[in-house]
Design a protein around this motif. Structure first.
Motif, PDB file in Angstrom:
ATOM      1  N   ASN A 314       1.211  -0.747  -0.207  1.00 23.98           N
ATOM      2  CA  ASN A 314      -0.185  -0.331  -0.352  1.00 23.98           C
ATOM      3  C   ASN A 314       0.766   0.953   0.226  1.00 23.98           C
ATOM      4  N   ARG A 316       0.542   5.604   0.047  1.00 29.24           N
ATOM      5  CA  ARG A 316       0.525   6.537  -0.053  1.00 29.24           C
ATOM      6  C   ARG A 316       1.241   8.089  -0.266  1.00 29.24           C
ATOM      7  N   ARG A 317       0.938   8.965  -1.374  1.00 30.78           N
ATOM      8  CA  ARG A 317       1.834   9.627  -1.538  1.00 30.78           C
ATOM      9  C   ARG A 317       1.289  11.077  -0.690  1.00 30.78           C
ATOM     10  N   HIS A 318       2.614  12.066   0.073  1.00 33.32           N
ATOM     11  CA  HIS A 318       2.174  12.257   1.395  1.00 33.32           C
ATOM     12  C   HIS A 318       1.825  14.117   0.480  1.00 33.32           C
ATOM     13  N   CYS A 337      -2.409   7.576  -4.182  1.00 28.12           N
ATOM     14  CA  CYS A 337      -2.776   6.297  -2.995  1.00 28.12           C
ATOM     15  C   CYS A 337      -3.034   5.300  -3.692  1.00 28.12           C
ATOM     16  N   PRO A 383      -7.105  14.550   0.893  1.00 25.08           N
ATOM     17  CA  PRO A 383      -6.438  13.317   2.162  1.00 25.08           C
ATOM     18  C   PRO A 383      -7.391  13.158   3.760  1.00 25.08           C
ATOM     19  N   LEU A 386      -9.458  10.196   1.708  1.00 31.50           N
ATOM     20  CA  LEU A 386      -8.286   9.002   1.586  1.00 31.50           C
ATOM     21  C   LEU A 386      -7.881   8.589   3.026  1.00 31.50           C
ATOM     22  N   TRP A 390      -7.430   4.127   3.382  1.00 34.22           N
ATOM     23  CA  TRP A 390      -6.645   3.514   3.627  1.00 34.22           C
ATOM     24  C   TRP A 390      -6.133   3.117   5.049  1.00 34.22           C
TER      25      TRP A 390
END
Ligand SMILES: Cc1cc2nc3c(=O)[nH]c(=O)nc-3n(C[C@H](O)[C@H](O)[C@H](O)COP(=O)(O)OP(=O)(O)OC[C@H]3O[C@@H](n4cnc5c(N)ncnc54)[C@H](O)[C@@H]3O)c2cc1C
Length: 466
Positions: A314, A316-318, A337, A383, A386, A390
């Protein structure tokens, strides 16, 4: 396929839908197509660049290798797609998708017990991923201000002189002798999937890379198609045999798809991947926690060879945490994500991202914002959306001891609680329906903390029962 590129002067203010404004979308898969549908209501021209050749049909393609495997679409995602393309569900069914009631028609073995088969009213359609994408693509291509340019690779961003804003992209067609072209855009949307190059391109522009959350699950898939009788004649319309963690790591799924076929997928967590040879795959199926998929595979005539897929983590790009982020850019779908595919959340989340984009555009028009202010708002808002999927994916994956990564806050409690909810859902129809509504992303996970669920969970726990 409809092909055109229209170049526009940069125009930024969003005080009304701008007929002279141009949006570029990188990637013509689910997230890109859904985003383009939204953008078409606000931008004079929308151009989607897709590196693959696209055909007018439901064909798997190299840019979407996961398209050969089971793709369930949760009710929330299907509803959002239907809102964007009224009549889509009927077209899918007309074309051969099977309608499946999520609790009545699904035979679901989960955590050592079969779930109840009671009506919930939640009906989804089951089809292959290329079939769904093709139907959406056909509808997108009917929108007059969207151009879909296939066989065209986006190579990098173009910026203004201060590199403060993305002002277009450099593209190159895949034909022999094709040269690079610069395409100006007021907004660029990256929907190029899990392998998105935006982190690298931003780094090259001096922005650095976004922080990432990574939950390493090392999941493997093996998939095969079988012929099926008319769906009305089947004792169940879909079958899932899920493992009981931490020891059980093997999952099996049978879904009905168009062309009167079953798609059968076997999968495993933490490196327990299904083999792709005949004996090996049958042995893997025999070790599922219930025998039904093994007996099905042993007796049925396959239509295709076995294909595999490996999914490491998994991710996720912040982008929202970056110190600086350029104007004129939005990142969504798997580029932003990508979840363990076993939970089937990716396409529904892409639809939610597109919905968030619409909300931000609507707000931008209402407030007379610039495109950059709108995109900044998206960056901060998406976000939050998400967070629930997530937590569901990354948190659930933490049930397996080989999973590596930082668990979302509160994961041990959530996993304890959901373990009890699953046990209750095997005997209490109301709990089952509440859980299935959450899994279908119709309701927020908060709904499983309703007193109707919380009270029996606590009472049974106090008595030492599950
Ligand atoms: C094995 C597996 C099973 C899955 N099962 C499910 C499921 O059951 N349910 C579900 O909802 N989701 C599932 N998913 C996730 C789902 O596939 C994605 O979430 C969904 O496709 C949305 O992704 P996307 O459109 O963001 O990216 P992708 O589908 O990866 O598409 C990216 C597109 O961008 C194009 N592209 C990439 N780079 C460029 C470039 N530089 N220039 C031009 N074009 C470019 C690619 O060719 C491709 O068409 C699964 C994923 C995997 C791996």
């Amino acid at each position: 396929m409809n092909r055109h590129i229209v170049l526009h002067e940069r125009s930024q203010r969003l005080n009304a839908p701008r007929r002279d404004a141009h949006a570029v979308v990188i990637g013509g898969s689910i997230a890109g197509l859904l985003a383009a549908r939204v953008l078409a209501d606000y931008f004079g021209t929308v151009t989607i660049f897709e590196k693959d050749p696209l055909v007018d049909g439901a064909e798997p393609r190299p840019g979407v290798p996961q398209g050969r495997h089971v793709h369930s679409i949760w009710k929330r995602g299907l509803s959002l797609m239907e809102e964007s393309f009224p009549g889509l569900t009927a077209e899918l069914i007309e074309g051969g998708s099977a309608e499946v009631e999520m609790t009545k028609d699904f035979a679901w073995y989960h955590r050592g017990v079969w779930k109840l088969r009671v009506p919930s009213g939640i009906v989804i359609t089951c089809q292959t991923r290329p079939f769904l994408e093709w139907h959406i693509r056909r509808r997108v291509c009917q929108i007059s201000n969207i151009g879909l340019v296939d066989r065209c690779y986006v190579k990098r961003f173009v910026t203004d002189t201060t590199a403060g804003r993305i002002t277009g992209v450099v593209v190159q067609s895949r034909g022999v002798g094709a040269t690079e072209e610069t395409v100006a855009a007021d907004l660029v949307v990256d929907a190029s999937g899990r392998g998105s190059r935006t982190p690298r391109w931003l780094e090259e522009l001096g922005y650095g890379r976004p922080e990432m959350s990574v939950i390493d699950v090392d999941v493997g898939y093996a998939t095969r198609f079988y012929a099926r009788p008319p769906i009305e004649d089947c004792p169940w319309k879909a079958l899932i045999i899920a493992p009981t963690p931490p020891d059980g790591t093997r999952l099996g799924v049978i879904f009905p798809v168009e062309g009167q076929r079953w798609i059968v997928m076997l999968g495993g967590w933490n490196g327990d991947h299904p083999p792709r040879d005949e004996d090996g795959i049958l042995e893997f199926a025999r070790n599922l926690e219930a025998p039904d998929i093994y007996t099905f595979m042993r007796d049925a005539e396959p239509l295709t060879p076995i294909v595999g897929y490996k999914f490491r983590a998994n991710v996720r790009r912040h982008y929202e945490r970056m110190r600086r982020f350029p104007g004129g850019l939005i990142v969504l779908g798997d580029s932003l994500c990508s979840f363990n595919p076993i939970y089937g959340q990716g396409m529904t989340t892409s639809a939610l991202d597109a919905m968030t984009l619409r909300e931000c555009l609507e707000r931008g028009v209402r407030k007379g914002e610039t495109i950059d202010a709108m995109a900044h708002h998206f960056l901060k808002r998406v976000p939050r959306r998400l967070e629930a999927p997530w937590r569901m994916a990354a948190g659930e994956d933490m049930n397996w001891p080989g999973t590596q990564g930082d668990a979302p806050f509160g994961t041990p409690f959530m996993n304890w609680y959901f373990g009890r909810v699953h046990a209750l859902a095997a005997r209490d129809p109301q709990v089952l329906v509440r859980f299935v509504r959450v899994a279908n992303m119709i309701d927020s996970p908060v709904r499983v903390f309703h007193p109707r669920v919380l009270a029996p969970v606590l009472t049974r726990s106090a008595r030492g029962r599950r």
